[in-house]
Motif scaffolding. Structure first.
Motif, PDB file in Angstrom:
ATOM      1  N   LYS A  66       0.836  -1.207   0.000  1.00 35.92           N
ATOM      2  CA  LYS A  66       0.000   0.000   0.000  1.00 35.92           C
ATOM      3  C   LYS A  66       0.871   1.258   0.000  1.00 35.92           C
ATOM      4  O   LYS A  66       0.618   2.201  -0.743  1.00 35.92           O
ATOM      5  N   TYR A  67       1.892   1.264   0.854  1.00 40.29           N
ATOM      6  CA  TYR A  67       2.786   2.427   0.894  1.00 40.29           C
ATOM      7  C   TYR A  67       3.554   2.556  -0.424  1.00 40.29           C
ATOM      8  O   TYR A  67       3.845   3.669  -0.871  1.00 40.29           O
ATOM      9  N   ARG A  68       3.866   1.447  -1.039  1.00 46.75           N
ATOM     10  CA  ARG A  68       4.582   1.472  -2.323  1.00 46.75           C
ATOM     11  C   ARG A  68       3.746   2.179  -3.391  1.00 46.75           C
ATOM     12  O   ARG A  68       4.280   2.767  -4.338  1.00 46.75           O
ATOM     13  N   GLN A  69       2.424   2.129  -3.235  1.00 50.48           N
ATOM     14  CA  GLN A  69       1.504   2.792  -4.160  1.00 50.48           C
ATOM     15  C   GLN A  69       1.229   4.243  -3.783  1.00 50.48           C
ATOM     16  O   GLN A  69       0.408   4.909  -4.395  1.00 50.48           O
ATOM     17  N   GLY A  70       1.929   4.758  -2.739  1.00 50.60           N
ATOM     18  CA  GLY A  70       1.772   6.147  -2.343  1.00 50.60           C
ATOM     19  C   GLY A  70       0.803   6.386  -1.202  1.00 50.60           C
ATOM     20  O   GLY A  70       0.406   7.528  -0.945  1.00 50.60           O
ATOM     21  N   TYR A  71       0.409   5.340  -0.495  1.00 49.47           N
ATOM     22  CA  TYR A  71      -0.545   5.452   0.609  1.00 49.47           C
ATOM     23  C   TYR A  71       0.014   6.316   1.743  1.00 49.47           C
ATOM     24  O   TYR A  71       1.195   6.219   2.092  1.00 49.47           O
ATOM     25  N   ILE A  72      -0.828   7.183   2.327  1.00 50.07           N
ATOM     26  CA  ILE A  72      -0.465   8.016   3.473  1.00 50.07           C
ATOM     27  C   ILE A  72      -1.380   7.636   4.642  1.00 50.07           C
ATOM     28  O   ILE A  72      -2.611   7.578   4.480  1.00 50.07           O
ATOM     29  N   ARG A  73      -0.797   7.375   5.802  1.00 48.20           N
ATOM     30  CA  ARG A  73      -1.603   6.979   6.966  1.00 48.20           C
ATOM     31  C   ARG A  73      -1.651   8.122   7.962  1.00 48.20           C
ATOM     32  O   ARG A  73      -0.619   8.587   8.460  1.00 48.20           O
ATOM     33  N   ASN A  74      -2.851   8.558   8.278  1.00 42.42           N
ATOM     34  CA  ASN A  74      -3.090   9.658   9.218  1.00 42.42           C
ATOM     35  C   ASN A  74      -3.916   9.119  10.379  1.00 42.42           C
ATOM     36  O   ASN A  74      -5.114   8.881  10.241  1.00 42.42           O
ATOM     37  N   LEU A  75      -3.264   8.888  11.514  1.00 40.73           N
ATOM     38  CA  LEU A  75      -3.947   8.383  12.700  1.00 40.73           C
ATOM     39  C   LEU A  75      -4.013   9.488  13.745  1.00 40.73           C
ATOM     40  O   LEU A  75      -3.014   9.809  14.393  1.00 40.73           O
ATOM     41  N   ALA A  76      -5.204  10.084  13.905  1.00 44.70           N
ATOM     42  CA  ALA A  76      -5.344  11.155  14.890  1.00 44.70           C
ATOM     43  C   ALA A  76      -5.306  10.620  16.313  1.00 44.70           C
ATOM     44  O   ALA A  76      -4.785  11.266  17.219  1.00 44.70           O
ATOM     45  N   ASP A  77      -5.884   9.417  16.532  1.00 45.32           N
ATOM     46  CA  ASP A  77      -5.896   8.816  17.863  1.00 45.32           C
ATOM     47  C   ASP A  77      -5.729   7.308  17.693  1.00 45.32           C
ATOM     48  O   ASP A  77      -6.633   6.609  17.232  1.00 45.32           O
ATOM     49  N   LYS A  97       0.546   8.422  20.718  1.00 45.47           N
ATOM     50  CA  LYS A  97      -0.905   8.659  20.756  1.00 45.47           C
ATOM     51  C   LYS A  97      -1.467   8.936  19.361  1.00 45.47           C
ATOM     52  O   LYS A  97      -2.634   8.675  19.088  1.00 45.47           O
ATOM     53  N   SER A  98      -0.616   9.510  18.499  1.00 45.34           N
ATOM     54  CA  SER A  98      -1.051   9.887  17.150  1.00 45.34           C
ATOM     55  C   SER A  98       0.152   9.818  16.229  1.00 45.34           C
ATOM     56  O   SER A  98       1.281  10.063  16.650  1.00 45.34           O
ATOM     57  N   LYS A  99      -0.116   9.470  14.953  1.00 43.38           N
ATOM     58  CA  LYS A  99       1.020   9.412  14.026  1.00 43.38           C
ATOM     59  C   LYS A  99       0.578   9.737  12.605  1.00 43.38           C
ATOM     60  O   LYS A  99      -0.581   9.537  12.219  1.00 43.38           O
ATOM     61  N   LEU A 100       1.547  10.250  11.842  1.00 42.77           N
ATOM     62  CA  LEU A 100       1.356  10.564  10.429  1.00 42.77           C
ATOM     63  C   LEU A 100       2.502   9.907   9.675  1.00 42.77           C
ATOM     64  O   LEU A 100       3.673  10.123  10.002  1.00 42.77           O
ATOM     65  N   VAL A 101       2.178   9.095   8.672  1.00 40.55           N
ATOM     66  CA  VAL A 101       3.188   8.309   7.961  1.00 40.55           C
ATOM     67  C   VAL A 101       3.069   8.556   6.453  1.00 40.55           C
ATOM     68  O   VAL A 101       1.977   8.416   5.887  1.00 40.55           O
ATOM     69  N   VAL A 102       4.201   8.913   5.825  1.00 38.02           N
ATOM     70  CA  VAL A 102       4.228   9.065   4.362  1.00 38.02           C
ATOM     71  C   VAL A 102       5.380   8.228   3.814  1.00 38.02           C
ATOM     72  O   VAL A 102       6.414   8.065   4.471  1.00 38.02           O
ATOM     73  N   PRO A 103       5.219   7.666   2.616  1.00 36.96           N
ATOM     74  CA  PRO A 103       6.281   6.821   2.050  1.00 36.96           C
ATOM     75  C   PRO A 103       7.405   7.648   1.424  1.00 36.96           C
ATOM     76  O   PRO A 103       7.189   8.752   0.918  1.00 36.96           O
ATOM     77  N   ILE A 104       8.606   7.099   1.463  1.00 34.52           N
ATOM     78  CA  ILE A 104       9.753   7.655   0.740  1.00 34.52           C
ATOM     79  C   ILE A 104      10.020   6.704  -0.424  1.00 34.52           C
ATOM     80  O   ILE A 104      10.427   5.563  -0.225  1.00 34.52           O
TER      81      ILE A 104
END
Length: 565
Positions: free
Chosen positions: A241-252, A273-280
Motif C-alpha cells: 500500500k505504501y509502495r503505491q503512495g498510501y499516506i496513513r493519518n492516525l489522529a488517535d 498517541k497519534s502518528k502521520l506516515v508518508v512513504p519515501i
C-alpha cells in the motif's frame, strides 16, 4: 474536482539543444502537461508574454542572452515575476547556484537530466505555486472578513512561516550528499516544522525487514532507533500500500477501530498517541517511511501538514537518489584511479625489467655485426643490420615508455620554478641538434610557476625537439611566449616547420601515434604524449593549431599557483 486539478498546466522549456527539447517535450507531455519550447532567451521572453506558462525550465548556457540574463528580465517584470524558474545546467559550482538563486530561481537540476527527478521537481514547484496562489486568495478574502481577520491572519502567518521553513529544509536536505547527514537533517527539521514529539525515518531493507535509521525526539521519550519491528506490525500487504503512495493519518491510535491490536501494543511502548506516515519512494520503489509521532496527546494532522510531510519525503527521495549516484560515481572514479595506477606501475616495471635482457641481445648482435660484417653473403649482412636496427629501436621505445610512465609515478615535488631556466636547460640538452639544424630559438621574459622543474624542462625540450625534427627546407625558427589569463599562464611554442592537417591535432598527443614515415622522421611517437601527461599532472591543458606547410603552434596552460597533487 477542483479548478486547479482540472486545468492543464503549461511548462515552457528553454534550451538551445534540440535533443533536450524533444526529450523533455515527450516526457512532460506524457505526464499531462502542456509543453511549449524556445531555443534562446529572446524567444523565451516573447513566448512568456503571450502564453503565460505556469513554470519555466531554463538552460543557463545559451547563445545570445544566457539563462541568467533571461531570468533577471523575467523577475524584473511584474507580469512574469511570479513564474517559478528552474535552471537546467551542467554547471556544478556553488557560486553558479548562488547566482541563480539570487536572481530568483527556485531550483537547479544538474545535467545530464534524470527525468524522474525533473518530473518530481516540476510537480513540487507547481504545487508550491498553487499553495502560494491559494494563500494570496485567502489574503484577499480576509480583507472582507473583518470579524475573523485577526484569527485568519495568524493562521496565514503560521502557514507562511511553515512554507518558508519547508523551503529552508528542502535546501538543507539538498545541500549534503552524505546519506546519514541527509536523513538526520530531515528528521530534525521536520520535527521543528511540525512541532511533533518524535520524527523517525524507517528504512525498509532488501530482505523485507526494517529499522529506524534517523530519529529526532523530545527529551525523556523512549528511542525507536534500534527497535525491531515485528512482521505483523508492518506486513507485506501494508508495504505494498505504501509502495503505491498510501499516506496513513492516525489522529488517535487508541480510538481508531482500523488499527490492529498488535500495532496498538507496539506503539504504546513508545508512548505514541497519534502518528502521520508518508512513504519515501526512490526509483519507483519503497525505500522507507517518514513518520511523525505525537506522544503527549492525540492530534489531528491537517491537510497542510500532510502535504508538507509528503513534500519533504519527496525531497528526501531526490537527495537520496543524488547521493547514491554520487557514491556510485566516486567508487567508479576510485576504481579507475586504482586501475590507472596499476597500469602505470606495470608499464614502469615491465619496461625496466625488459632493459637488461634487451641490452644483452643488442650487445651480442653488435658483436656479431663487427665480427662477420662482409664475411658472409649480402643477405646475411642485411639480416644482421635489420636485427641490430630493430634492437636499437626497441631500446629507444622502452626508454621512452619508461619516461612516459615516470611522469605520473616518479615525478618530483612541485616548487617555484623559473620557466626561463627550464628553457635554458632544454636548449643546453638540445645543443647538438640545434647546431646541426642551424635552428634559432627565441623567448622573452617567461614567468615563474609552481611546477616539477625536471618535467618542465622536459616539456619545453620535447616541444623544441619536435619543431626541429619536423622542419621544412627553410631555417628553423622557434618562438616561445607566455601570456597571463585569469589564474593561468598560457604558453605558446611556435615554429615554421611542415605543419599538419588540423584533423590530426588531437591524435598526435596519443601515445605511439605517428603521422609521418619512420624513415624520414625517426622516433617512437611518445614525445608529445609525454608533454600531455606532464601538462595534465600540472593541472593544465595542451593543444595545437597548425596547417600543412604553415608551421605549428603548440599551446599549453599552467596554473599560476600550481595544483595540489
Amino acid at each position: 474536482m477542483s479548478e486547479d486539478t482540472e486545468k492543464q498546466e503549461t511548462i515552457l522549456v528553454v534550451d538551445d539543444t534540440p535533443t533536450n527539447l524533444e526529450v523533455l517535450f515527450d516526457f512532460l507531455s506524457k505526464a499531462g502537461f502542456k509543453v511549449l519550447f524556445a531555443e534562446d532567451g529572446e524567444s523565451a521572453l516573447e513566448t512568456v508574454h503571450y502564453a503565460a506558462p505556469d513554470l519555466i525550465l531554463l538552460d543557463i548556457l545559451m547563445p545570445g542572452i544566457d539563462g541568467y540574463e533571461t531570468c533577471r528580465r523575467l523577475k524584473a517584470d511584474k507580469a512574469t515575476a511570479n513564474i517559478p524558474i528552474i535552471f537546467l545546467t551542467a554547471l556544478t559550482e556553488t557560486t553558479d547556484k548562488v547566482k541563480g538563486f539570487a536572481l530568483g530561481a527556485v531550483d537547479f537540476i544538474t545535467k545530464p537530466l534524470q527525468y524522474e527527478e525533473v518530473l518530481a521537481r516540476v510537480k513540487l514547484h507547481l504545487h508550491m505555486k498553487t499553495l502560494t496562489r491559494q494563500l494570496q486568495e485567502q489574503n484577499t478574502q480576509l480583507e472582507w472578513e473583518v470579524q475573523e481577520r485577526k484569527q485568519a491572519e495568524a493562521a496565514l502567518q503560521r502557514e507562511n512561516q511553515r512554507s518558508h521553513l519547508f523551503a529552508d529544509v528542502a535546501l538543507k536536505i539538498r545541500r549534503s550528499l552524505q546519506i546519514d547527514d541527509i536523513l538526520q537533517t530531515s528528521v530534525t527539521e521536520v520535527k521543528k516544522i511540525l512541532q511533533a514529539d518524535r520524527v523517525l525515518i524507517y528504512r525498509l531493507w532488501a530482505n523485507g525487514t526494517g529499522s529506524g535509521v534517523a530519529e529526532a525526539l523530545e527529551p525523556g521519550l523512549p528511542e525507536v532507533m534500534g527497535a525491531v519491528f515485528p512482521e505483523e506490525v508492518f506486513p507485506e500487504e501494508a508495504q505494498e500500500k505504501y509502495r503505491q503512495g498510501y499516506i496513513r493519518n492516525l489522529a488517535d491510535v487508541h480510538a481508531d477501530e482500523n488499527v490492529v491490536p498488535c500495532l496498538v501494543d507496539f506503539l504504546q511502548q513508545f508512548w505514541v498517541k497519534s502518528k502521520l506516515v508518508v512513504p519515501i519512494i526512490t526509483q519507483d520503489d519503497l525505500w522507507g517511511l517518514l513518520v511523525a509521532h505525537q506522544c503527549a496527546e492525540p492530534r489531528y494532522w491537517n491537510a497542510f501538514e500532510t502535504e508538507l510531510l509528503q513534500q519533504v519525503a519527496d525531497q528526501i527521495a531526490i537527495a537520496l537518489t543524488q547521493a547514491q549516484l554520487l557514491e556510485k560515481e566516486v567508487l567508479q572514479r576510485q576504481e579507475l584511479a586504482r586501475s590507472n595506477a596499476e597500469l602505470q606501475q606495470f608499464a614502469y616495471v615491465a619496461s625496466h625489467d625488459l632493459q637488461e635482457p634487451l641490452r644483452m641481445v643488442t650487445s651480442y648482435l653488435q658483436l656479431l655485426q663487427r665480427r662477420y660484417q662482409g664475411k658472409l653473403d649480402a643477405d646475411a649482412d642485411d639480416f644482421i643490420h635489420y636485427a641490430v636496427d630493430g634492437a636499437a629501436r626497441m631500446q629507444t621505445l622502452i626508454r621512452d615508455l619508461l619516461t612516459y610512465s615516470r611522469v605520473g609515478t616518479r615525478g618530483g615535488a612541485f616548487e617555484l620554478t623559473s620557466c626561463n631556466a627550464a628553457v635554458e636547460h632544454a636548449l643546453a640538452n638540445l645543443k647538438v641538434a640545434i647546431e646541426e639544424s642551424e635552428a634559432t630559438v627565441t623567448y622573452g621574459d617567461l614567468p615563474q610557476v609552481n611546477a616539477d622543474p625536471t618535467q618542465l624542462t622536459q616539456l619545453f625540450q620535447n616541444l623544441i625537439s619536435n619543431a626541429i625534427k619536423f622542419r621544412s627546407t627553410t631555417s628553423v625558427h622557434v618562438r616561445i611566449e607566455a601570456i597571463h589569463q585569469g589564474d593561468m599562464w598560457q604558453f605558446s611554442v611556435q615554429d615554421n616547420g611542415i605543419g599538419l592537417d588540423p584533423q590530426y591535432a588531437d591524435r598526435i598527443f596519443v601515445i605511439f601515434q605517428r603521422l609521418n614515415n619512420r624513415a624520414d622522421y625517426p622516433g617512437t611517437g611518445i614525445g608529445l604524449a609525454v608533454c600531455k601527461k606532464i601538462v595534465d599532472r600540472h593541472g593544465g591543458k595542451i593543444w595545437l593549431q597548425s596547417e600543412p606547410g604553415k608551421g605549428a603552434t603548440f599551446y599549453f596552460t599552467l596554473p599560476e599557483r600550481g595544483v595540489n597533487e
